[in-house]
Design a protein around this motif. Structure first.
Motif, PDB file in Angstrom:
ATOM      1  N   MET A   1     -12.239  40.473  27.876  1.00 56.02           N
ATOM      2  CA  MET A   1     -11.227  39.826  27.056  1.00 56.02           C
ATOM      3  C   MET A   1     -10.709  40.835  26.030  1.00 56.02           C
ATOM      4  SD  MET A   1     -11.611  36.379  24.867  1.00 56.02           S
ATOM      5  CE  MET A   1     -10.239  35.330  25.072  1.00 56.02           C
ATOM      6  N   THR A   2      -9.400  40.834  25.823  1.00 48.74           N
ATOM      7  CA  THR A   2      -8.772  41.749  24.887  1.00 48.74           C
ATOM      8  C   THR A   2      -8.908  41.205  23.469  1.00 48.74           C
ATOM      9  OG1 THR A   2      -7.164  42.259  26.610  1.00 48.74           O
ATOM     10  CG2 THR A   2      -6.644  42.992  24.412  1.00 48.74           C
ATOM     11  N   THR A   3      -9.335  42.091  22.582  1.00 49.09           N
ATOM     12  CA  THR A   3      -9.503  41.673  21.192  1.00 49.09           C
ATOM     13  C   THR A   3      -8.170  41.769  20.458  1.00 49.09           C
ATOM     14  OG1 THR A   3      -9.992  43.872  20.353  1.00 49.09           O
ATOM     15  CG2 THR A   3     -11.866  42.579  21.201  1.00 49.09           C
ATOM     16  N   LEU A   4      -8.113  41.121  19.310  1.00 52.38           N
ATOM     17  CA  LEU A   4      -6.910  41.174  18.480  1.00 52.38           C
ATOM     18  C   LEU A   4      -6.614  42.612  18.077  1.00 52.38           C
ATOM     19  CD1 LEU A   4      -4.663  39.729  16.945  1.00 52.38           C
ATOM     20  CD2 LEU A   4      -6.259  39.385  15.067  1.00 52.38           C
ATOM     21  N   TYR A   5      -7.665  43.381  17.759  1.00 48.47           N
ATOM     22  CA  TYR A   5      -7.503  44.778  17.374  1.00 48.47           C
ATOM     23  C   TYR A   5      -6.854  45.583  18.514  1.00 48.47           C
ATOM     24  CZ  TYR A   5      -8.662  49.627  16.345  1.00 48.47           C
ATOM     25  OH  TYR A   5      -8.581  50.980  16.134  1.00 48.47           O
ATOM     26  N   GLU A   6      -7.306  45.360  19.741  1.00 47.98           N
ATOM     27  CA  GLU A   6      -6.757  46.092  20.885  1.00 47.98           C
ATOM     28  C   GLU A   6      -5.286  45.727  21.117  1.00 47.98           C
ATOM     29  OE1 GLU A   6      -9.746  44.803  23.596  1.00 47.98           O
ATOM     30  OE2 GLU A   6     -10.711  46.770  23.633  1.00 47.98           O
ATOM     31  N   LYS A   7      -4.970  44.444  20.956  1.00 41.55           N
ATOM     32  CA  LYS A   7      -3.582  44.004  21.115  1.00 41.55           C
ATOM     33  C   LYS A   7      -2.683  44.660  20.064  1.00 41.55           C
ATOM     34  CE  LYS A   7      -4.487  39.444  23.081  1.00 41.55           C
ATOM     35  NZ  LYS A   7      -4.418  38.002  22.862  1.00 41.55           N
ATOM     36  N   LEU A   8      -3.153  44.652  18.810  1.00 43.83           N
ATOM     37  CA  LEU A   8      -2.398  45.248  17.718  1.00 43.83           C
ATOM     38  C   LEU A   8      -2.224  46.749  17.944  1.00 43.83           C
ATOM     39  CD1 LEU A   8      -1.045  44.741  14.989  1.00 43.83           C
ATOM     40  CD2 LEU A   8      -3.249  45.151  13.904  1.00 43.83           C
ATOM     41  N   LYS A   9      -3.286  47.403  18.337  1.00 45.23           N
ATOM     42  CA  LYS A   9      -3.249  48.841  18.611  1.00 45.23           C
ATOM     43  C   LYS A   9      -2.233  49.148  19.714  1.00 45.23           C
ATOM     44  CE  LYS A   9      -6.244  52.583  20.187  1.00 45.23           C
ATOM     45  NZ  LYS A   9      -7.573  52.936  20.648  1.00 45.23           N
ATOM     46  N   PHE A  10      -2.227  48.316  20.765  1.00 51.37           N
ATOM     47  CA  PHE A  10      -1.288  48.511  21.867  1.00 51.37           C
ATOM     48  C   PHE A  10       0.156  48.384  21.382  1.00 51.37           C
ATOM     49  CE2 PHE A  10       1.504  46.599  25.034  1.00 51.37           C
ATOM     50  CZ  PHE A  10       1.502  47.591  25.993  1.00 51.37           C
ATOM     51  N   HIS A  11       0.450  47.331  20.621  1.00 52.50           N
ATOM     52  CA  HIS A  11       1.828  47.109  20.158  1.00 52.50           C
ATOM     53  C   HIS A  11       2.308  48.219  19.226  1.00 52.50           C
ATOM     54  CE1 HIS A  11       2.700  43.369  22.112  1.00 52.50           C
ATOM     55  NE2 HIS A  11       1.546  42.849  21.709  1.00 52.50           N
ATOM     56  N   ILE A  12       1.468  48.618  18.295  1.00 51.09           N
ATOM     57  CA  ILE A  12       1.844  49.713  17.391  1.00 51.09           C
ATOM     58  C   ILE A  12       2.066  50.992  18.174  1.00 51.09           C
ATOM     59  CG2 ILE A  12       1.025  51.192  15.515  1.00 51.09           C
ATOM     60  CD1 ILE A  12      -0.288  48.661  14.316  1.00 51.09           C
ATOM     61  N   SER A  13       1.159  51.269  19.095  1.00 53.30           N
ATOM     62  CA  SER A  13       1.257  52.471  19.911  1.00 53.30           C
ATOM     63  C   SER A  13       2.541  52.460  20.753  1.00 53.30           C
ATOM     64  CB  SER A  13       0.034  52.567  20.829  1.00 53.30           C
ATOM     65  OG  SER A  13       0.197  53.602  21.747  1.00 53.30           O
ATOM     66  N   SER A  14       2.889  51.300  21.293  1.00 51.86           N
ATOM     67  CA  SER A  14       4.094  51.237  22.121  1.00 51.86           C
ATOM     68  C   SER A  14       5.345  51.520  21.291  1.00 51.86           C
ATOM     69  CB  SER A  14       4.197  49.884  22.825  1.00 51.86           C
ATOM     70  OG  SER A  14       4.439  48.855  21.898  1.00 51.86           O
ATOM     71  N   TYR A  15       5.362  51.073  20.040  1.00 48.58           N
ATOM     72  CA  TYR A  15       6.515  51.357  19.181  1.00 48.58           C
ATOM     73  C   TYR A  15       6.567  52.828  18.801  1.00 48.58           C
ATOM     74  CZ  TYR A  15       7.624  46.426  18.751  1.00 48.58           C
ATOM     75  OH  TYR A  15       7.986  45.135  19.027  1.00 48.58           O
ATOM     76  N   ILE A  16       5.422  53.403  18.515  1.00 49.97           N
ATOM     77  CA  ILE A  16       5.384  54.819  18.145  1.00 49.97           C
ATOM     78  C   ILE A  16       5.814  55.673  19.323  1.00 49.97           C
ATOM     79  CG2 ILE A  16       3.842  56.735  17.521  1.00 49.97           C
ATOM     80  CD1 ILE A  16       2.265  54.681  15.830  1.00 49.97           C
ATOM     81  N   ARG A  17       5.283  55.385  20.507  1.00 43.21           N
ATOM     82  CA  ARG A  17       5.664  56.147  21.699  1.00 43.21           C
ATOM     83  C   ARG A  17       7.141  55.962  22.012  1.00 43.21           C
ATOM     84  NH1 ARG A  17       2.036  54.030  25.874  1.00 43.21           N
ATOM     85  NH2 ARG A  17       0.672  53.175  24.306  1.00 43.21           N
TER      86      ARG A  17
END
Length: 168
Positions: A1-17
């Motif tokens: 199961m994906t944690t809230l931290y992992e979801k947040l990290k993914f979204h921030i990373s996608s914007y930065i990339r």
């Protein structure tokens, strides 16, 4: 199961990339076309596109088209009403001949506003020959963009047709 931290990290990373990717693409631009001064300034400020590579080409509808008063100037000048309107360069890509044929077949009034595109003289000649003597078809050449007569033509048409095979 994906944690809230992992979801947040993914979204921030996608914007930065995504931002990094857009900046890298902007570095490769030869010319960037924008529609207004705000976009011009944003392209320079946020994407570091040099000002000499940014060109403003407004393609927004002119304010004269938003004046809702009744205007019969076009109808009075050209003595036509209840018409289909098509505008723009006359060329094979815009497919005016098929529209003309359909309107003639159904005895529908048609107004064509536009000049023959350079290099499309044969197509324009063919169109001219088809509409010769047709009382329900009017071809008006040389109306400037945003002219009162052009605005009036739009305001008074029953239908606007763009039978183009491909638009840009």
């Amino acid at each position: 199961m994906t944690t809230l931290y992992e979801k947040l990290k993914f979204h921030i990373s996608s914007y930065i990339r995504k931002a990094r990717f857009l900046l890298e693409m902007a570095e490769m631009v030869d010319i960037l076309i924008v529609v207004n001064e705000i976009e011009y300034n944003n392209a320079n400020k946020y994407f570091k596109v040099p000002k000499n590579k940014i060109h403003v080409i407004p393609n927004i509808i002119h304010e004269t088209y938003y004046n809702h008063s009744i205007d019969l100037t076009f109808v009075e000048k050209y003595h036509i009403k209840d018409y289909v309107l098509t505008t723009g360069n006359v060329c094979e890509r815009k497919n005016q001949i098929n529209l003309v044929s359909a309107c003639i077949k159904r005895s529908i009034n048609l107004v064509i506003i536009g000049d023959i595109l350079q290099g499309e003289e044969a197509y324009g000649g063919k169109l001219d020959k088809i509409i010769e003597g047709e009382k329900t078809i009017k071809w008006i050449k040389g109306l400037p963009a945003n002219s009162p007569l052009l605005v009036s033509a739009y305001k008074n048409c029953r239908l606007f047709a763009l039978p183009s095979r491909q638009e840009t």
